[in-house]
Design a protein around this motif. Structure first.
Motif, PDB file in Angstrom:
ATOM      1  N   SER A  79       0.838  -1.196   0.000  1.00  0.00           N
ATOM      2  CA  SER A  79       0.000   0.000   0.000  1.00  0.00           C
ATOM      3  C   SER A  79       0.875   1.248   0.000  1.00  0.00           C
ATOM      4  O   SER A  79       1.839   1.346   0.762  1.00  0.00           O
ATOM      5  N   GLY A  80       0.509   2.204  -0.850  1.00  0.00           N
ATOM      6  CA  GLY A  80       1.288   3.428  -0.944  1.00  0.00           C
ATOM      7  C   GLY A  80       0.713   4.538  -0.077  1.00  0.00           C
ATOM      8  O   GLY A  80      -0.500   4.604   0.143  1.00  0.00           O
ATOM      9  N   THR A  81       1.589   5.423   0.382  1.00  0.00           N
ATOM     10  CA  THR A  81       1.152   6.571   1.185  1.00  0.00           C
ATOM     11  C   THR A  81       0.212   7.461   0.389  1.00  0.00           C
ATOM     12  O   THR A  81      -0.745   8.018   0.936  1.00  0.00           O
ATOM     13  N   TYR A  82       0.454   7.560  -0.914  1.00  0.00           N
ATOM     14  CA  TYR A  82      -0.376   8.418  -1.769  1.00  0.00           C
ATOM     15  C   TYR A  82      -1.846   8.006  -1.679  1.00  0.00           C
ATOM     16  O   TYR A  82      -2.734   8.838  -1.464  1.00  0.00           O
ATOM     17  N   LEU A  86      -5.114  10.132  -0.091  1.00  0.00           N
ATOM     18  CA  LEU A  86      -6.326  10.414  -0.870  1.00  0.00           C
ATOM     19  C   LEU A  86      -7.558   9.840  -0.183  1.00  0.00           C
ATOM     20  O   LEU A  86      -8.634  10.449  -0.201  1.00  0.00           O
ATOM     21  N   HIS A  87      -7.407   8.668   0.422  1.00  0.00           N
ATOM     22  CA  HIS A  87      -8.531   8.054   1.142  1.00  0.00           C
ATOM     23  C   HIS A  87      -8.962   8.941   2.305  1.00  0.00           C
ATOM     24  O   HIS A  87     -10.163   9.161   2.530  1.00  0.00           O
ATOM     25  N   LYS A 189      -1.345  14.831  -8.939  1.00  0.00           N
ATOM     26  CA  LYS A 189      -0.119  14.064  -9.186  1.00  0.00           C
ATOM     27  C   LYS A 189       0.427  13.542  -7.873  1.00  0.00           C
ATOM     28  O   LYS A 189       0.047  13.999  -6.795  1.00  0.00           O
ATOM     29  N   THR A 190       1.333  12.585  -7.965  1.00  0.00           N
ATOM     30  CA  THR A 190       1.927  11.999  -6.766  1.00  0.00           C
ATOM     31  C   THR A 190       3.012  12.923  -6.214  1.00  0.00           C
ATOM     32  O   THR A 190       3.512  13.815  -6.911  1.00  0.00           O
ATOM     33  N   ILE A 191       3.399  12.672  -4.968  1.00  0.00           N
ATOM     34  CA  ILE A 191       4.415  13.498  -4.323  1.00  0.00           C
ATOM     35  C   ILE A 191       5.721  13.489  -5.107  1.00  0.00           C
ATOM     36  O   ILE A 191       6.400  14.511  -5.230  1.00  0.00           O
ATOM     37  N   SER A 192       6.080  12.349  -5.683  1.00  0.00           N
ATOM     38  CA  SER A 192       7.335  12.258  -6.444  1.00  0.00           C
ATOM     39  C   SER A 192       7.308  13.100  -7.718  1.00  0.00           C
ATOM     40  O   SER A 192       8.360  13.375  -8.298  1.00  0.00           O
ATOM     41  N   GLN A 193       6.130  13.509  -8.142  1.00  0.00           N
ATOM     42  CA  GLN A 193       5.993  14.330  -9.345  1.00  0.00           C
ATOM     43  C   GLN A 193       5.924  15.818  -9.040  1.00  0.00           C
ATOM     44  O   GLN A 193       5.884  16.632  -9.958  1.00  0.00           O
TER      45      GLN A 193
END
Length: 228
Positions: A79-82, A86-87, A189-193
């Motif tokens: 499971s990703g933090t992203y 969002l949840h 977008k995701t944090i890495s982006q």
């Protein structure tokens, strides 16, 4: 600012079993982060996102309501933090609260304080994607980090002609303690982006992150030093 503080606390932990509720010093690991968050935000804005009923019980015994148990698909190793963030945003929006700024505080950073959080908040502006806490890394890619080339030979990760480490540009490492995130940017977008990112610098002690039993032992030593 309409804040939402998210403290992610999954029940499973391989490096330090049950670390989020394991007692460090005189309180559970997660309480350090909850106390720091409460020093800046009202309880209504603080969300512990967990899948674990025991963590939920520990948190609620500290006087903080846990609004939901995280779905099982967001509670596995992959499971990703992203998705977790969002949840949490979606849940609060479904309850009629629409945050514009998300503050991610991971419970593995027990020496991050309310003062650190407030100082990072002071750097945040709504045109940014994120303010993130960092420490100066010892592993400078201009000097001591190497990669293998196609022939299997080592070469510097970042080519330069520095002969002394102190002459190299400073390089910053995310320390995992504080992320202040623009919710609109996170939805896009995701944090890495993220590209519009500012740093908040913390020292090595305040940056200490617990992932392994060795990290835990170091945290115990730091706590002992605080008492002396």
């Amino acid at each position: 600012m309409k804040p939402l503080v998210v403290i992610p606390a999954r029940g499973g932990s391989k490096g330090v079993p049950r670390k989020n509720i394991k007692v460090l010093g005189d309180k559970s690991l997660i309480q350090y982060t909850i106390d720091a968050a409460k020093g800046v935000f009202k309880d209504d804005f603080i969300c512990v996102s967990t899948d674990d009923i025991e963590i939920k019980s520990v948190v609620e015994n500290l006087g903080l309501k846990v609004p939901f148990l995280r779905p099982s698909e967001l509670a596995v190793d992959t499971s990703g933090t992203y998705e977790v963030l969002l949840h949490a945003i979606s849940y609060y929006e479904s309850e009629g609260y629409f945050p514009d700024t998300l503050i991610l505080l991971q419970p593995t950073s027990p020496f991050r304080t309310s003062k650190h959080i407030q100082a990072a908040l002071d750097l945040y502006q709504e045109e940014l994607d994120m303010v993130v806490s960092v420490k100066e890394t010892k592993s400078n890619p201009y000097y001591i980090l190497f990669e293998e080339d196609s022939n299997g030979y080592l070469k510097k990760s970042k080519e330069a002609n520095f002969t002394r480490r102190q002459d190299c540009p400073k390089v910053w490492e995310y320390n995992g303690a504080i992320y202040i995130i623009n919710v609109n940017a996170l939805k896009a977008k995701t944090i890495s982006q993220f590209t519009k990112v500012r740093k908040f610098v913390m020292d090595e002690t305040a940056s200490h992150d617990i992932d392994t039993l060795f990290d835990w032992k170091i945290a115990e030593i730091i706590l002992q030093d605080f008492k002396e």
